[in-house]
Enzyme design. Structure first.
Site, short mmCIF file in Angstrom:
data_model
loop_
_atom_site.label_atom_id
_atom_site.label_comp_id
_atom_site.label_asym_id
_atom_site.label_seq_id
_atom_site.Cartn_x
_atom_site.Cartn_y
_atom_site.Cartn_z
N GLU A 115 82.76 -14.43 13.07
CA GLU A 115 81.85 -15.42 13.64
C GLU A 115 81.42 -16.44 12.57
O GLU A 115 81.35 -17.64 12.84
CB GLU A 115 80.63 -14.70 14.25
CG GLU A 115 79.57 -15.58 14.85
CD GLU A 115 80.07 -16.48 16.00
OE1 GLU A 115 81.19 -16.30 16.48
OE2 GLU A 115 79.30 -17.39 16.39
N ARG A 128 78.48 -31.55 26.48
CA ARG A 128 79.66 -30.73 26.76
C ARG A 128 80.88 -31.23 26.02
O ARG A 128 81.89 -30.54 25.97
CB ARG A 128 79.93 -30.73 28.27
CG ARG A 128 78.76 -30.17 29.07
CD ARG A 128 78.87 -30.55 30.51
NE ARG A 128 79.94 -29.83 31.17
CZ ARG A 128 79.76 -28.81 31.98
NH1 ARG A 128 78.56 -28.39 32.22
NH2 ARG A 128 80.77 -28.21 32.54
N LYS A 173 81.56 -27.76 25.26
CA LYS A 173 80.61 -26.65 25.36
C LYS A 173 81.11 -25.56 26.31
O LYS A 173 81.08 -24.39 25.99
CB LYS A 173 79.24 -27.17 25.81
CG LYS A 173 78.18 -26.11 25.91
CD LYS A 173 77.91 -25.46 24.55
CE LYS A 173 76.91 -24.33 24.60
NZ LYS A 173 76.94 -23.52 23.37
N LYS A 228 82.12 -20.45 12.86
CA LYS A 228 81.04 -21.45 12.79
C LYS A 228 81.40 -22.52 11.76
O LYS A 228 81.27 -23.71 12.01
CB LYS A 228 79.75 -20.79 12.34
CG LYS A 228 78.65 -20.35 13.19
CD LYS A 228 78.30 -20.84 14.51
CE LYS A 228 79.36 -20.84 15.54
NZ LYS A 228 79.18 -20.13 16.74
N TRP A 271 87.12 -35.42 28.94
CA TRP A 271 87.63 -34.71 27.78
C TRP A 271 89.13 -34.58 28.03
O TRP A 271 89.55 -33.92 28.98
CB TRP A 271 86.96 -33.33 27.68
CG TRP A 271 87.27 -32.57 26.44
CD1 TRP A 271 86.70 -32.72 25.21
CD2 TRP A 271 88.22 -31.51 26.31
NE1 TRP A 271 87.24 -31.82 24.33
CE2 TRP A 271 88.17 -31.07 24.96
CE3 TRP A 271 89.13 -30.88 27.18
CZ2 TRP A 271 88.98 -30.04 24.48
CZ3 TRP A 271 89.93 -29.87 26.70
CH2 TRP A 271 89.85 -29.45 25.36
N ASN A 309 86.99 -33.03 37.35
CA ASN A 309 87.00 -32.07 36.24
C ASN A 309 88.01 -31.00 36.59
O ASN A 309 88.10 -30.59 37.75
CB ASN A 309 85.64 -31.39 36.08
CG ASN A 309 84.57 -32.32 35.56
OD1 ASN A 309 84.85 -33.47 35.23
ND2 ASN A 309 83.35 -31.81 35.48
N GLY A 310 88.74 -30.50 35.59
CA GLY A 310 89.70 -29.44 35.84
C GLY A 310 91.11 -29.90 35.53
O GLY A 310 91.30 -30.94 34.89
N HIS A 331 97.06 -6.16 2.27
CA HIS A 331 98.28 -6.17 3.07
C HIS A 331 98.84 -7.57 3.23
O HIS A 331 99.65 -7.80 4.12
CB HIS A 331 98.02 -5.50 4.42
CG HIS A 331 97.57 -4.09 4.25
ND1 HIS A 331 98.42 -3.07 3.92
CD2 HIS A 331 96.32 -3.53 4.29
CE1 HIS A 331 97.74 -1.94 3.79
NE2 HIS A 331 96.45 -2.21 4.01
O1 M6R Z 1 80.47 -19.93 27.39
P1 M6R Z 1 81.29 -18.86 26.74
O2 M6R Z 1 80.44 -17.86 26.01
O3 M6R Z 1 82.24 -18.20 27.67
O4 M6R Z 1 82.15 -19.63 25.64
C1 M6R Z 1 83.15 -18.97 24.92
C2 M6R Z 1 83.63 -19.82 23.79
O5 M6R Z 1 84.21 -21.00 24.28
C3 M6R Z 1 82.51 -20.19 22.82
O6 M6R Z 1 81.89 -19.06 22.29
C4 M6R Z 1 83.08 -21.05 21.66
O7 M6R Z 1 83.92 -20.28 20.85
C5 M6R Z 1 81.95 -21.67 20.86
N1 M6R Z 1 82.28 -23.02 20.53
C6 M6R Z 1 81.68 -20.98 19.59
O8 M6R Z 1 80.63 -21.56 18.88
#
Ligand code: M6R
Length: 618
Positions: free
Chosen positions: A490, A27, A613, A494, A74, A100-101, A513
């Site tokens: 996307e 995570r 994650k 990545k 984190w 957490n939070g 533009h």
């Molecule tokens: O678990 P989720 O699909 O809600 O996550 C959303 C984003 O945090 C997630 O897609 C993030 O952008 C990834 N790191 C992309 O690879």
């Protein structure tokens, strides 16, 4: 994001804590620590950096005991330092807390506690909780009451686990908007749907000498498959031989235990060097599984409002085009973090479609709740069972991707897109927006999808060569039109997130533009040209950037190769397929390209810096 593990009874706490945290480390984290009760004191070992660093610290300064809590942090409040790592304690080190939070009223609480004489040792919001619990424990002499009073004072999101020298045989847990699960030791009441066994309090499933608490299920699988998912507002007391749970109104409640059937192996790397590679390769099988799976049961809406973040947002942008083209249903796509604070216009007759792999993304969850308050029906496309979004939605379409561990989503994205395509086709058929013949031909095309994906995924060597030759630190643009635009977004995301190469994505028609001002010799443009009706337009855009010196890689359907060869410097072909299927094919080489660039640069592919994650904080 942060990980929590707690253990009471059964065995030496430290190996179990470290093992549990290791299973949560995907995570993302930047500090780690444990607190263990040794029969007299709570002993803390914590450090900035990796779990390996914590292990080294523990081998130099061992701690022993069978009750403990552990955490991977984190950073949110305060830098990733030893001092800010969890667990945090009160002044007398009689209470230890992991969290957490985010505590949103941390500043006010800190000032108030400081005025009462508390000296803070860290910059974290979590330390506030340790001092609050200590303060209320002095008043109430009961840890359950003290924790309850502390969480009443807190505003924000939390999963908390608390231990105390004063109640050494108990761990307490509390959750709000951040997941927490309890593991019941193996062999006890496995498979029962009702509470395992009632104790004297009326709500105590009997344990077998050991109990566990974690922020996610994988941490518990080596020890037990019997788990209880805490709900928002719950407080739980876990002892060696029982668990008691109180709901938000402080009433003892019955929470059913569940048996987890999925295998730890599904969350292991197997023969692959990274989780991301394994998950990229799993995409055709994940698609095949989803194609066999039951489809969403929900009334067809007049209008859809998508809420999502990151890659899920890109999937939703593709979904919007599917709903319009294949089902004639209008929709809007909102970035969840923006939607939750926009003006609260009514959403009656609308369906809020939350898209989330983890089902725990704080912004998406909050946006979905907000949409419900505004009158929308909430439907979710989710991968993780029992996640908060899945539980709060009125209906769920499961993604069937299997566990996704790498921070960068791959099979999560493609299963989200495929789920949206299936829903659009089903609604289109039911509304007779699609003719019976078109619906039949789509069924046929979908059957071929896993095989088409296998073909599109194949060329690792080519991606490696291109990465070596062309992605020196330079400007990288991804462009496309129609369904290629979100795919381009996307692809750029990545590349950015795993290789740290800046990249920007544009609708090709937007270049003129403004962004075209950046085009010069050495700029790399990756042009997605899979939408056949729009091909002449995209080819014109390619010529415009070529004329200004850009190097252009074009991705197109095999049947268009000749046309693209005349316009671009290099062409990668994808299998021929209906345009609507192309996002599911075109994204595959883009994932692989990002992956190869990241490997060449020696980046931490599965856990990129600064990322987590599941983003369970705002
Ligand atoms: O678990 P989720 O699909 O809600 O996550 C959303 C984003 O945090 C997630 O897609 C993030 O952008 C990834 N790191 C992309 O690879």
């Amino acid at each position: 994001m942060c990980g929590i593990m707690g253990v009471i009874g059964g065995h030496d706490a430290v190996p179990a804590l470290i093992d549990g945290l290791q299973h949560l480390s995907y995570r993302g984290y930047d500090a780690a620590g444990v607190a263990v009760f040794n029969g007299e004191h709570i002993q803390i070992r914590k450090t900035a950096g990796s779990l390996d660093k914590l292990k080294t610290l523990l081998s130099g300064q061992p701690v022993r005991g069978d009750v403990g809590i552990g955490h991977t942090r984190w950073a949110t409040h305060g830098a990733p330092t030893d001092c800010n790592a969890h667990p945090h304690t009160d002044a007398r080190e009689r209470i230890a807390v992991v969290h957490n939070g985010i505590i949103e009223n941390e500043r006010a609480l800190r000032l108030q506690l400081a005025a009462e004489g508390v000296e803070f040792r860290s910059q974290t919001d979590t330390e506030v909780v340790a001092h609050l619990v200590a303060k209320y424990l002095k008043e109430t002499c009961d840890l359950h009451c003290a924790l309850r009073k502390a969480i009443e004072a807190i505003v924000g999101a939390y999963a908390l686990v608390v231990m105390s020298v004063d109640e050494p045989d108990r761990l307490y847990a509390a959750r709000k908007d951040s997941p927490l699960v309890i593991g019941l030791s193996a062999g006890t009441g496995r498979g029962q749907k009702a509470p395992l066994q009632f104790g004297e309090t009326g709500q105590s499933p009997a344990l077998n000498g050991a109990g566990y608490i974690a922020s996610d299920i994988p941490a518990l699988l080596p020890y037990t498959r019997e788990i209880i998912l805490l709900e928002d507002g719950d407080v739980a007391r876990v002892q060696r031989d029982s668990v008691t749970i109180w709901d938000r109104s402080d009433t003892i409640v019955l929470r059913e235990s569940k048996t987890i059937h999925w295998d730890q192996e599904a969350a292991d790397k197997g023969d692959h060097i990274t989780f991301m590679e394994k998950e990229m390769d799993e995409q055709p099988d994940a698609a095949a599984r989803l194609l066999e799976a039951p489809l969403l049961q929900a009334a067809i809406p007049e209008r859809v409002v998508f809420v999502a973040c990151g890659s899920a947002y890109h999937a939703a942008l593709i979904g919007r085009q599917y709903f319009a083209q294949l089902a004639g249903i209008p929709s809007e796509v909102e970035v969840a973090s923006e939607f939750r604070y926009e003006s609260p216009l009514p959403l009656n007759n609308a369906m809020c479609l939350a898209v989330s792999q983890s089902g725990e993304t704080a912004d998406t969850l909050a946006a979905m709740r907000q949409a419900k308050l505004r009158g929308a029906r909430a439907v979710a496309i989710v991968n993780v069972q029992d996640s908060s979004i899945a539980r709060e939605a009125d209906a769920v379409q499961w993604m069937h991707a299997g566990p996704e561990i790498a921070v960068a989503t791959t099979k999560g994205f493609t299963t989200q897109v495929l789920a949206l395509l299936r829903i659009a086709l089903e609604w289109g058929r039911r509304r007779e927006w699609l003719t019976a013949g078109a619906a039949r031909s789509w069924a046929n095309d979908l059957n071929k999808l896993p095989e088409l994906m296998r073909e599109a995924i194949a060329d690792t060597e080519r991606a490696r060569r291109f990465a070596t030759a062309h992605i020196a630190p330079r400007l990288v643009f991804f462009i496309g039109r129609g369904l290629d635009t979100p795919t381009a977004m996307e692809g750029a995301l990545k590349l950015k997130e795993i290789s740290y190469q800046h990249a920007a994505a544009y609708a090709a028609g937007e270049l003129k533009h403004g962004p075209i001002a950046l085009i010069e010799i050495d700029v790399l443009v990756i042009a997605l040209c899979t939408q056949r009706e729009l091909l002449p337009k995209t080819i014109s855009n390619i010529r415009e950037v070529k004329a200004r010196g850009a190097y252009v890689l074009a991705l197109c359907q095999r049947r268009d190769e000749a046309a693209l060869k005349q316009a671009a410097d290099e062409v990668w072909t994808l299998p021929d397929a209906p345009d609507a299927l192309m996002p599911l094919l075109a994204v595959l080489p883009l994932q692989r390209l990002a992956y190869e660039v990241a490997l060449l640069r020696g980046c931490s592919v599965d856990k990129p810096r600064n990322l987590a994650k599941s983003v369970t904080v705002e």
